[in-house]
Design a protein around this motif. Sequence first.
Motif, PDB file in Angstrom:
ATOM      1  N   LEU A  12       0.827  -1.209   0.000  1.00  0.00           N
ATOM      2  CA  LEU A  12       0.000   0.000   0.000  1.00  0.00           C
ATOM      3  C   LEU A  12       0.861   1.258   0.000  1.00  0.00           C
ATOM      4  N   ALA A  13       1.940   1.255   0.769  1.00  0.00           N
ATOM      5  CA  ALA A  13       2.846   2.407   0.794  1.00  0.00           C
ATOM      6  C   ALA A  13       3.508   2.584  -0.570  1.00  0.00           C
ATOM      7  N   CYS A  14       3.904   1.490  -1.205  1.00  0.00           N
ATOM      8  CA  CYS A  14       4.509   1.577  -2.542  1.00  0.00           C
ATOM      9  C   CYS A  14       3.524   2.153  -3.547  1.00  0.00           C
ATOM     10  N   TRP A  15       2.251   1.793  -3.428  1.00  0.00           N
ATOM     11  CA  TRP A  15       1.239   2.337  -4.339  1.00  0.00           C
ATOM     12  C   TRP A  15       1.092   3.840  -4.130  1.00  0.00           C
ATOM     13  N   VAL A  16       1.083   4.290  -2.882  1.00  0.00           N
ATOM     14  CA  VAL A  16       0.971   5.727  -2.599  1.00  0.00           C
ATOM     15  C   VAL A  16       2.186   6.468  -3.156  1.00  0.00           C
ATOM     16  N   ILE A  17       3.377   5.921  -2.947  1.00  0.00           N
ATOM     17  CA  ILE A  17       4.603   6.550  -3.449  1.00  0.00           C
ATOM     18  C   ILE A  17       4.597   6.587  -4.976  1.00  0.00           C
ATOM     19  N   LEU A  18       4.215   5.487  -5.609  1.00  0.00           N
ATOM     20  CA  LEU A  18       4.129   5.449  -7.070  1.00  0.00           C
ATOM     21  C   LEU A  18       3.127   6.481  -7.573  1.00  0.00           C
ATOM     22  N   SER A  19       1.975   6.573  -6.928  1.00  0.00           N
ATOM     23  CA  SER A  19       0.948   7.541  -7.329  1.00  0.00           C
ATOM     24  C   SER A  19       1.468   8.975  -7.208  1.00  0.00           C
ATOM     25  N   ALA A  20       2.152   9.268  -6.112  1.00  0.00           N
ATOM     26  CA  ALA A  20       2.717  10.610  -5.930  1.00  0.00           C
ATOM     27  C   ALA A  20       3.749  10.911  -7.012  1.00  0.00           C
ATOM     28  N   TRP A  21       4.566   9.940  -7.350  1.00  0.00           N
ATOM     29  CA  TRP A  21       5.590  10.114  -8.390  1.00  0.00           C
ATOM     30  C   TRP A  21       4.925  10.388  -9.736  1.00  0.00           C
TER      31      TRP A  21
ATOM     32  N   PRO B 239      -4.436  -4.951 -11.245  1.00  0.00           N
ATOM     33  CA  PRO B 239      -4.148  -6.098 -10.416  1.00  0.00           C
ATOM     34  C   PRO B 239      -3.118  -5.871  -9.320  1.00  0.00           C
ATOM     35  N   GLY B 240      -2.213  -4.890  -9.460  1.00  0.00           N
ATOM     36  CA  GLY B 240      -1.264  -4.677  -8.381  1.00  0.00           C
ATOM     37  C   GLY B 240      -0.170  -3.691  -8.742  1.00  0.00           C
ATOM     38  N   VAL B 241       0.584  -3.295  -7.736  1.00  0.00           N
ATOM     39  CA  VAL B 241       1.638  -2.302  -7.894  1.00  0.00           C
ATOM     40  C   VAL B 241       2.701  -2.775  -8.894  1.00  0.00           C
ATOM     41  N   ALA B 242       2.996  -4.048  -8.930  1.00  0.00           N
ATOM     42  CA  ALA B 242       4.001  -4.552  -9.871  1.00  0.00           C
ATOM     43  C   ALA B 242       3.619  -4.210 -11.307  1.00  0.00           C
ATOM     44  N   VAL B 243       2.357  -4.353 -11.639  1.00  0.00           N
ATOM     45  CA  VAL B 243       1.898  -4.070 -13.003  1.00  0.00           C
ATOM     46  C   VAL B 243       1.831  -2.562 -13.240  1.00  0.00           C
ATOM     47  N   GLY B 244       1.288  -1.811 -12.288  1.00  0.00           N
ATOM     48  CA  GLY B 244       1.210  -0.358 -12.440  1.00  0.00           C
ATOM     49  C   GLY B 244       2.580   0.284 -12.554  1.00  0.00           C
ATOM     50  N   PHE B 245       3.528  -0.180 -11.747  1.00  0.00           N
ATOM     51  CA  PHE B 245       4.883   0.361 -11.773  1.00  0.00           C
ATOM     52  C   PHE B 245       5.575   0.032 -13.091  1.00  0.00           C
ATOM     53  N   ALA B 246       5.466  -1.215 -13.522  1.00  0.00           N
ATOM     54  CA  ALA B 246       6.069  -1.607 -14.796  1.00  0.00           C
ATOM     55  C   ALA B 246       5.466  -0.809 -15.948  1.00  0.00           C
ATOM     56  N   ALA B 247       4.153  -0.677 -15.948  1.00  0.00           N
ATOM     57  CA  ALA B 247       3.487   0.079 -17.011  1.00  0.00           C
ATOM     58  C   ALA B 247       3.949   1.531 -17.018  1.00  0.00           C
ATOM     59  N   TYR B 248       4.103   2.127 -15.833  1.00  0.00           N
ATOM     60  CA  TYR B 248       4.533   3.523 -15.779  1.00  0.00           C
ATOM     61  C   TYR B 248       5.961   3.687 -16.284  1.00  0.00           C
ATOM     62  N   LEU B 249       6.845   2.773 -15.913  1.00  0.00           N
ATOM     63  CA  LEU B 249       8.223   2.873 -16.400  1.00  0.00           C
ATOM     64  C   LEU B 249       8.269   2.782 -17.919  1.00  0.00           C
TER      65      LEU B 249
END
Length: 111
Positions: free
Chosen positions: A56-65, A88-98
Amino acid sequence: MREGVFKAVIVAAALAFLGVFALVVMPPLAVHPDVPGAFAAGFVNPYASGYSADVLACWVILSAWILFERRHLGIRHGWLCIVLGMVPGVAVGFAAYLLLRTRQRDAGAGV
């Protein structure tokens, strides 16, 4: 690391997560389609609670970024990655954003 290797690793990690997610989460969710209950089950013991809090913290940090770079670098469509970070999860959202920001950065640089 070359950019092609970087992208391949990101895509492979996101796909591996999706596979594990589908194998672990989807069968019990199909039997008992209680999404809030499934989310709460991530907090069933102290260890699961710690990992869930980290996610959850990683999702908040990713969203802020994502929101920061939208305003300061003009990265568009990051909101989709925020949604993917929830399901489905932070792993997918983070990869997609990168991948999204790499593509937009390269397009802006004329590469």
